[in-house]
Write a protein that holds these residues in place. Structure first.
Motif, PDB file in Angstrom:
ATOM      1  N   UNK A 333      -4.705 -30.111 -47.221  1.00 50.10           N
ATOM      2  CA  UNK A 333      -4.891 -30.793 -45.935  1.00 50.10           C
ATOM      3  C   UNK A 333      -3.741 -31.772 -45.729  1.00 50.10           C
ATOM      4  N   UNK A 334      -3.060 -31.632 -44.619  1.00 58.22           N
ATOM      5  CA  UNK A 334      -1.861 -32.429 -44.365  1.00 58.22           C
ATOM      6  C   UNK A 334      -2.117 -33.504 -43.312  1.00 58.22           C
ATOM      7  N   UNK A 335      -1.109 -34.372 -43.160  1.00 61.43           N
ATOM      8  CA  UNK A 335      -1.169 -35.493 -42.219  1.00 61.43           C
ATOM      9  C   UNK A 335      -2.367 -36.404 -42.467  1.00 61.43           C
ATOM     10  N   UNK A 336      -2.582 -36.686 -43.761  1.00 68.38           N
ATOM     11  CA  UNK A 336      -3.622 -37.620 -44.174  1.00 68.38           C
ATOM     12  C   UNK A 336      -3.038 -38.556 -45.233  1.00 68.38           C
ATOM     13  N   UNK A 337      -3.218 -39.852 -45.054  1.00 61.88           N
ATOM     14  CA  UNK A 337      -2.705 -40.817 -46.024  1.00 61.88           C
ATOM     15  C   UNK A 337      -3.856 -41.672 -46.554  1.00 61.88           C
ATOM     16  N   UNK A 338      -3.880 -41.961 -47.863  1.00 64.55           N
ATOM     17  CA  UNK A 338      -4.997 -42.720 -48.442  1.00 64.55           C
ATOM     18  C   UNK A 338      -5.102 -44.124 -47.852  1.00 64.55           C
ATOM     19  N   UNK A 339      -6.330 -44.511 -47.577  1.00 61.00           N
ATOM     20  CA  UNK A 339      -6.594 -45.853 -47.080  1.00 61.00           C
ATOM     21  C   UNK A 339      -7.479 -46.632 -48.047  1.00 61.00           C
ATOM     22  N   UNK A 340      -8.469 -45.942 -48.586  1.00 60.21           N
ATOM     23  CA  UNK A 340      -9.421 -46.629 -49.462  1.00 60.21           C
ATOM     24  C   UNK A 340     -10.116 -45.616 -50.359  1.00 60.21           C
ATOM     25  N   UNK A 341     -10.216 -45.934 -51.663  1.00 65.91           N
ATOM     26  CA  UNK A 341     -11.002 -45.111 -52.571  1.00 65.91           C
ATOM     27  C   UNK A 341     -12.411 -45.695 -52.626  1.00 65.91           C
ATOM     28  N   UNK A 342     -13.378 -44.876 -52.295  1.00 68.12           N
ATOM     29  CA  UNK A 342     -14.767 -45.319 -52.263  1.00 68.12           C
ATOM     30  C   UNK A 342     -15.371 -45.217 -53.655  1.00 68.12           C
ATOM     31  N   UNK A 343     -16.221 -46.156 -53.984  1.00 69.59           N
ATOM     32  CA  UNK A 343     -16.807 -46.174 -55.323  1.00 69.59           C
ATOM     33  C   UNK A 343     -18.268 -46.592 -55.258  1.00 69.59           C
ATOM     34  N   UNK A 344     -19.050 -46.057 -56.176  1.00 69.31           N
ATOM     35  CA  UNK A 344     -20.439 -46.456 -56.372  1.00 69.31           C
ATOM     36  C   UNK A 344     -20.615 -46.806 -57.845  1.00 69.31           C
ATOM     37  N   UNK A 345     -21.103 -48.007 -58.099  1.00 67.00           N
ATOM     38  CA  UNK A 345     -21.272 -48.484 -59.473  1.00 67.00           C
ATOM     39  C   UNK A 345     -19.974 -48.400 -60.273  1.00 67.00           C
ATOM     40  N   UNK A 346     -18.865 -48.657 -59.589  1.00 66.41           N
ATOM     41  CA  UNK A 346     -17.568 -48.700 -60.255  1.00 66.41           C
ATOM     42  C   UNK A 346     -16.889 -47.365 -60.450  1.00 66.41           C
ATOM     43  N   UNK A 347     -17.519 -46.254 -59.977  1.00 67.95           N
ATOM     44  CA  UNK A 347     -16.925 -44.929 -60.156  1.00 67.95           C
ATOM     45  C   UNK A 347     -16.672 -44.284 -58.797  1.00 67.95           C
ATOM     46  N   UNK A 348     -15.604 -43.497 -58.742  1.00 70.49           N
ATOM     47  CA  UNK A 348     -15.197 -42.844 -57.500  1.00 70.49           C
ATOM     48  C   UNK A 348     -16.347 -42.032 -56.897  1.00 70.49           C
ATOM     49  N   UNK A 349     -16.545 -42.208 -55.605  1.00 72.98           N
ATOM     50  CA  UNK A 349     -17.513 -41.392 -54.882  1.00 72.98           C
ATOM     51  C   UNK A 349     -16.867 -40.676 -53.697  1.00 72.98           C
ATOM     52  N   UNK A 350     -15.639 -41.044 -53.391  1.00 73.62           N
ATOM     53  CA  UNK A 350     -14.945 -40.409 -52.272  1.00 73.62           C
ATOM     54  C   UNK A 350     -13.647 -41.119 -51.972  1.00 73.62           C
ATOM     55  N   UNK A 351     -12.944 -40.648 -50.977  1.00 66.04           N
ATOM     56  CA  UNK A 351     -11.693 -41.267 -50.553  1.00 66.04           C
ATOM     57  C   UNK A 351     -11.624 -41.264 -49.031  1.00 66.04           C
ATOM     58  N   UNK A 352     -11.264 -42.409 -48.499  1.00 66.98           N
ATOM     59  CA  UNK A 352     -11.096 -42.542 -47.047  1.00 66.98           C
ATOM     60  C   UNK A 352      -9.608 -42.440 -46.722  1.00 66.98           C
ATOM     61  N   UNK A 353      -9.287 -41.571 -45.788  1.00 62.53           N
ATOM     62  CA  UNK A 353      -7.903 -41.346 -45.421  1.00 62.53           C
ATOM     63  C   UNK A 353      -7.713 -41.555 -43.921  1.00 62.53           C
ATOM     64  N   UNK A 354      -6.494 -41.869 -43.540  1.00 60.49           N
ATOM     65  CA  UNK A 354      -6.177 -42.041 -42.127  1.00 60.49           C
ATOM     66  C   UNK A 354      -5.236 -40.925 -41.681  1.00 60.49           C
ATOM     67  N   UNK A 355      -5.533 -40.371 -40.521  1.00 60.23           N
ATOM     68  CA  UNK A 355      -4.686 -39.307 -39.992  1.00 60.23           C
ATOM     69  C   UNK A 355      -3.323 -39.874 -39.591  1.00 60.23           C
ATOM     70  N   UNK A 356      -2.283 -39.068 -39.797  1.00 62.25           N
ATOM     71  CA  UNK A 356      -0.930 -39.471 -39.432  1.00 62.25           C
ATOM     72  C   UNK A 356      -0.335 -38.457 -38.455  1.00 62.25           C
ATOM     73  N   UNK A 357       0.780 -38.843 -37.856  1.00 61.63           N
ATOM     74  CA  UNK A 357       1.541 -37.917 -37.016  1.00 61.63           C
ATOM     75  C   UNK A 357       3.006 -38.297 -37.109  1.00 61.63           C
ATOM     76  N   UNK A 358       3.841 -37.343 -36.826  1.00 58.86           N
ATOM     77  CA  UNK A 358       5.281 -37.579 -36.851  1.00 58.86           C
ATOM     78  C   UNK A 358       5.794 -37.713 -35.428  1.00 58.86           C
TER      79      UNK A 358
END
Length: 475
Positions: A333-358
């Motif tokens: 999946x392209x045109x996505x940049x990391x914004x925040x790693x989501x965690x529950x009880x200190x462990x990764x549960x997901x990643x929030x990304x922001x769409x980009x464009x050129x």
């Protein structure tokens, strides 16, 4: 040495049966049989001024070695290859031939189907290495000593060429094994059956090379001491730093450096012991990102997504590598940049990304966010050079773009010190280019050590003056 043990989240070892694991990590390109090699070699036009040879960073005489295979002389072909590239066996496995020699093959231009140069190179070199005898003889001892720091492709190439020329070489490396990227950084399905160490043993069999592992520059050995104790020094340090995502939650459990994870995987004797998430996200667009994603899938991850901040055409991984990932079940999946790693009880549960464009060649954030569920997140967004231990009397080696500045002969600004591979300003993160750097530096070192006394010091002074002039000009 399994560093990545599960803490929380759906991360566990042994997700697949042994047979499935073996299939996932089997040789991605099975070697050619004799008949297949003869048929493939017959497709070569043996071009004069061959474009494939010009595209090879080590200038292997490709038409000649293919003709030697066609004539039933694979050992002669291997000698032709190894005289230009002593790590030709590994390069046959990991070189992006699709963007180098094979891309410019006349058959590719005419038919869209190049001669399988990489597989033919492997066919020849495997036979010679398996035979066990070294094809080159060491020259009479010169009495000169050279320290080579870093036992990766650049260091091994430099050490071998220097030893062949009669110099005594001490090869230092911080890790427990020699091989560098080839041993610790290449995907396991590209270099199977312990080939990396077999090739190291083959290189060292020339003689005249002493290996000292577990010796890190700046910790166990020091550049000022090496310059005093040896007639010349070559630095093939590679890239030891890893770029951070710069995203919130990056320190959560289950968030890993892909380079370290691949190294751990390569040293794991039983792959079923290596934990992997059920849902894995890899951030990056280069070869390391693809290798991490494909191997996570091969370990049993059910969903593997590779996210990259720009468009597909901007990915450093070749189109061929991207296709490998996709055919093995990786979602790109392209045109996505990391914004925040989501965690529950200190462990990764997901990643929030922001769409980009050129827009006008510049990357812009759109403000629109996307969330992908994950148990593990691997970062593979590039490495940096850490210049630890390269000081003498308070003066650093001249740097450029965060790496070591060298001239065309790979000389640094310090007298008697050469450098090559990923640690230099023009390093390209390719094994084959690092091999060429080592070869060029070895030739320059040999010429300097063979010159009259005092010349080496003057070469260093001239290099320092040139570096200072260049630095003043930039300011």
């Amino acid at each position: 040495m399994n560093e990545f043990r599960p803490i929380r989240g759906d991360v566990a070892p042994a997700r697949l049966e042994p047979e499935a694991l073996a299939r996932g990590f089997s040789d991605i390109h099975p070697p050619l049989k004799v008949h297949e090699a003869l048929v493939e070699s017959d497709r070569c036009y043996f071009c004069y001024d061959a474009p494939c040879m010009q595209a090879c960073p080590t200038s292997i005489d490709i038409p000649l070695f293919i003709r030697e295979i066609q004539a039933g002389n694979p050992i002669g072909a291997a000698k032709t290859i190894l005289s230009a590239n002593i790590l030709g066996g590994m390069c046959a496995r990991v070189c992006p031939t699709e963007t180098l020699c094979e891309e410019v093959c006349v058959r590719e231009t005419a038919e869209g189907k190049p001669v399988k140069i990489g597989l033919l190179q492997r066919f020849a070199t495997d036979r010679l290495i398996e035979r066990g005898d070294h094809p080159f003889e060491r020259a009479a001892s010169t009495g000169k000593t050279v320290a080579v720091v870093g036992a990766g492709p650049a260091g091994l190439s430099c050490a071998h060429r220097l030893a062949m020329l009669g110099h005594d070489v001490t090869l230092f490396d911080a890790r427990p094994k020699a091989g560098g990227l080839n041993e610790y950084g290449i995907a396991a399905y590209k270099a199977t059956n312990g080939f990396a160490q077999a090739e190291v043993d083959f290189v060292l069999s020339i003689g005249g090379i002493t290996v000292e592992t577990g010796k890190a520059l700046g910790r166990d050995i020091h550049l000022e001491d090496l310059r005093a104790d040896y007639d010349a020094v070559f630095l093939g340090l590679g890239l030891s730093g890893v770029n951070a995502l710069g995203a919130d939650g990056e320190a959560s459990g289950g968030s890993h450096d892909a380079v370290a994870w691949i190294a751990d995987l390569r040293q794991t004797r039983d792959l079923s012991d290596l934990p992997v998430g059920r849902r894995v996200v890899v951030v990056g667009g280069g070869m390391t990102a693809v290798d991490a994603a494909v191997q996570a899938k091969a370990l049993g991850a059910e969903e593997v997504t590779l996210v990259y901040r720009r468009g597909r055409e901007a990915m450093n991984a070749s189109r061929y590598e991207q296709e490998i990932a996709q055919t093995r079940g990786v979602h790109i999946r392209c045109n996505l940049t990391p914004k925040r790693i989501l965690a529950e009880n200190g462990h990764v549960s997901g990643i929030e990304l922001e769409r980009t464009r050129s827009r006008d060649g510049r990357l812009e954030l759109t403000g629109e966010t996307v969330t992908i569920e994950a148990d593990q997140v691997f970062k593979a967004i590039g490495q940096t050079f850490l210049p630890d231990g390269m000081t003498r009397e308070g003066a650093d080696i001249a740097m450029e773009k965060g790496r070591i500045r060298v001239d065309a002969e790979r000389r640094t600004s310090l007298g008697g010190v050469w450098a090559g591979g990923d640690c230099i300003a023009d390093g390209s993160d390719l094994t084959v280019v690092a091999v060429e750097d080592g070869k060029i530096a070895a030739t320059s070192i040999h010429e300097a050590l063979s010159a009259r006394p005092g010349l080496l010091a003057r070469i260093g002074e001239a290099a320092t003056d040139a570096a200072q002039t260049a630095s003043a000009w930039v300011r």
